[in-house]
Motif scaffolding. Sequence first.
Motif, PDB file in Angstrom:
ATOM      1  N   UNK A  27      -7.998  -3.900 -11.913  1.00 50.45           N
ATOM      2  CA  UNK A  27      -8.511  -2.623 -11.420  1.00 50.45           C
ATOM      3  C   UNK A  27      -9.986  -2.744 -11.030  1.00 50.45           C
ATOM      4  N   UNK A  28     -10.769  -3.438 -11.843  1.00 53.04           N
ATOM      5  CA  UNK A  28     -12.173  -3.661 -11.514  1.00 53.04           C
ATOM      6  C   UNK A  28     -12.304  -4.441 -10.208  1.00 53.04           C
ATOM      7  N   UNK A  29     -11.527  -5.496 -10.059  1.00 55.09           N
ATOM      8  CA  UNK A  29     -11.592  -6.310  -8.847  1.00 55.09           C
ATOM      9  C   UNK A  29     -11.182  -5.507  -7.608  1.00 55.09           C
ATOM     10  N   UNK A  30     -10.191  -4.637  -7.750  1.00 60.88           N
ATOM     11  CA  UNK A  30      -9.786  -3.794  -6.622  1.00 60.88           C
ATOM     12  C   UNK A  30     -10.921  -2.855  -6.224  1.00 60.88           C
ATOM     13  N   UNK A  31     -11.600  -2.292  -7.210  1.00 62.05           N
ATOM     14  CA  UNK A  31     -12.731  -1.414  -6.930  1.00 62.05           C
ATOM     15  C   UNK A  31     -13.879  -2.159  -6.272  1.00 62.05           C
ATOM     16  N   UNK A  32     -14.151  -3.367  -6.745  1.00 56.74           N
ATOM     17  CA  UNK A  32     -15.207  -4.179  -6.128  1.00 56.74           C
ATOM     18  C   UNK A  32     -14.860  -4.508  -4.680  1.00 56.74           C
TER      19      UNK A  32
ATOM     20  N   UNK B 256     -16.574 -14.770  -8.828  1.00 55.30           N
ATOM     21  CA  UNK B 256     -16.643 -15.238 -10.219  1.00 55.30           C
ATOM     22  C   UNK B 256     -15.532 -14.627 -11.059  1.00 55.30           C
ATOM     23  N   UNK B 257     -15.234 -13.340 -10.850  1.00 57.56           N
ATOM     24  CA  UNK B 257     -14.284 -12.645 -11.718  1.00 57.56           C
ATOM     25  C   UNK B 257     -12.820 -12.873 -11.341  1.00 57.56           C
TER      26      UNK B 257
END
Length: 194
Positions: free
Chosen positions: A48-53, A69-70
Amino acid sequence: MGHRLSKIYTRTGDAGETGLADGRRVPKDHPRVEAMGEVDTLNSQLGLLLAGLAEQEGMWPGLSELIEVLAPCQHRLFDLGGELAMPVYQALNLAEVQRLEAAIDRWNEELGPLENFILPGGSQLVAQAHVCRSLARSAERRCQQLNAVEPLTGVGLAYINRLSDLLFVAARLIAKRMQINEVLWKAAPKPENY
């Protein structure tokens, strides 16, 4: 590729047990299953964080490095889940821990010293990075509980520890690169006679 899931439900877990990749059947609240579940939850929230980024990357090019990196961390968390499911399997190596440490050092240099406690907020992305950080800590605790019962080999514990540190620094870096003020902790007022 190894096993393929041709059937999603098997009914073998209806009595509260699940099968591990090594053939053992254990209760669904076994420390190994708890650790696997926490790692899986972290991986989902990291997605979810990666999608937001990725959604914000066009407006804030500085987010691309965070994604670079993530994103591999999702794969490594899946590897860690495999290690937890198959105790003799080793997928993670020290190079992965060192990769996280290098990113932490690089990002921390850009951020400078932390002068106050910060709260998880300021934007949805910053808060989501903190959700991931707190879930990494929870996964680490579950892995440590398993380690006390069935000692773990490899670098899994070190990896999950470094990942939580990386996610804390990532939350701060997201705020900085998106020009968002960090939410500073304000202590409750002390009673007069304290």
